[in-house]
Design an enzyme around this catalytic site. Structure first.
Site, PDB file in Angstrom:
ATOM      1  CG  ASP A   5      10.398  -9.241  -6.460  1.00 25.49           C
ATOM      2  OD1 ASP A   5       9.321  -9.771  -6.125  1.00 25.49           O
ATOM      3  OD2 ASP A   5      11.404  -9.209  -5.716  1.00 25.49           O
TER       4      ASP A   5
ATOM      5  CG  HIS B  52       2.322 -10.065  -4.128  1.00 17.83           C
ATOM      6  ND1 HIS B  52       1.940 -10.140  -2.802  1.00 17.83           N
ATOM      7  CD2 HIS B  52       3.377 -10.912  -4.268  1.00 17.83           C
ATOM      8  CE1 HIS B  52       2.732 -10.996  -2.174  1.00 17.83           C
ATOM      9  NE2 HIS B  52       3.604 -11.491  -3.037  1.00 17.83           N
TER      10      HIS B  52
ATOM     11  CB  CYS C 104      -0.941   0.000   1.205  1.00 15.59           C
ATOM     12  SG  CYS C 104      -2.389  -1.075   1.016  1.00 15.59           S
TER      13      CYS C 104
HETATM   14  P1  5GP Z   1       5.879 -13.219  -1.669  1.00 15.69           P
HETATM   15  O1  5GP Z   1       7.050 -13.906  -1.041  1.00 15.69           O
HETATM   16  O2  5GP Z   1       4.980 -12.569  -0.639  1.00 15.69           O
HETATM   17  O3  5GP Z   1       5.129 -14.028  -2.671  1.00 15.69           O
HETATM   18  O4  5GP Z   1       6.501 -12.063  -2.551  1.00 15.69           O
HETATM   19  C1  5GP Z   1       6.859 -10.812  -2.051  1.00 15.69           C
HETATM   20  C2  5GP Z   1       7.827 -10.227  -3.033  1.00 15.69           C
HETATM   21  O5  5GP Z   1       7.919  -8.837  -2.779  1.00 15.69           O
HETATM   22  C3  5GP Z   1       9.247 -10.798  -2.928  1.00 15.69           C
HETATM   23  O6  5GP Z   1       9.622 -11.366  -4.168  1.00 15.69           O
HETATM   24  C4  5GP Z   1      10.096  -9.591  -2.548  1.00 15.69           C
HETATM   25  O7  5GP Z   1      11.354  -9.589  -3.182  1.00 15.69           O
HETATM   26  C5  5GP Z   1       9.239  -8.422  -2.985  1.00 15.69           C
HETATM   27  N1  5GP Z   1       9.408  -7.233  -2.179  1.00 15.69           N
HETATM   28  C6  5GP Z   1       9.367  -7.157  -0.809  1.00 15.69           C
HETATM   29  N2  5GP Z   1       9.550  -5.896  -0.414  1.00 15.69           N
HETATM   30  C7  5GP Z   1       9.711  -5.146  -1.545  1.00 15.69           C
HETATM   31  C8  5GP Z   1       9.928  -3.760  -1.779  1.00 15.69           C
HETATM   32  O8  5GP Z   1      10.026  -2.940  -0.854  1.00 15.69           O
HETATM   33  N3  5GP Z   1      10.051  -3.365  -3.076  1.00 15.69           N
HETATM   34  C9  5GP Z   1       9.950  -4.237  -4.116  1.00 15.69           C
HETATM   35  N4  5GP Z   1      10.075  -3.740  -5.355  1.00 15.69           N
HETATM   36  N5  5GP Z   1       9.726  -5.558  -3.937  1.00 15.69           N
HETATM   37  C10 5GP Z   1       9.613  -6.010  -2.669  1.00 15.69           C
HETATM   38 ZN    ZN Z   2      -1.803  -3.270   1.204  1.00 12.16          ZN
END
Ligand code: 5GP
Ligand code: ZN
Length: 112
Positions: free
Chosen positions: A30, A99, A7
């Protein structure tokens, strides 16, 4: 107060490398790419995870997939990509804002 990092990214409070934005969704690269092409598409509305998708959000999710098709075509890898959404801790979800990972730019291995 909403303490969700995605958010905050949508609101511009945390910087991100934007790929695309419209009134309903936001796409950004990412921070820890797992493929040569790896961006995330998120709804602007805070939905915690895929298990909170309802018929009311079906049009939004469909829109996000149409955006993914458009972006992968524009970025030149529409012929082969993977869309992943991790739901819940057992699936490795680390950010509790729905996401869709979009991965491509190489031959992707199988997964289980
Ligand atoms: P999940 O593990 O929840 O499926 O994916 C979360 C993704 O968000 C991860 O691949 C992580 O690298 C990415 N991510 C986490 N924090 C940030 C951020 O502050 N900026 C960006 N661009 N990606 C993020
Ligand atoms: Zn959110």
């Amino acid at each position: 107060m909403n303490n969700c990092i995605f958010c905050k990214i949508i609101a511009g409070e945390i910087p991100s490398k934007k790929v695309y934005e419209d009134d309903r969704c936001y796409a950004f690269y990412d921070i820890q790419p797992l493929a040569p092409q790896h961006f995330l598409v998120v709804p602007k509305q805070h939905i915690a995870a895929a298990n909170e998708i309802t018929e009311d959000s079906a049009a939004l999710v469909g829109h996000i997939f149409a955006v993914i098709a458009k972006l992968t075509a524009e970025l030149g890898f529409a012929d082969g990509f993977r869309v992943v959404t991790n739901c819940g801790e057992d699936a490795g979800q680390t950010v509790k804002h729905l996401h869709f990972h979009v991965l491509g730019g190489k031959t992707l291995g199988s997964f289980n």
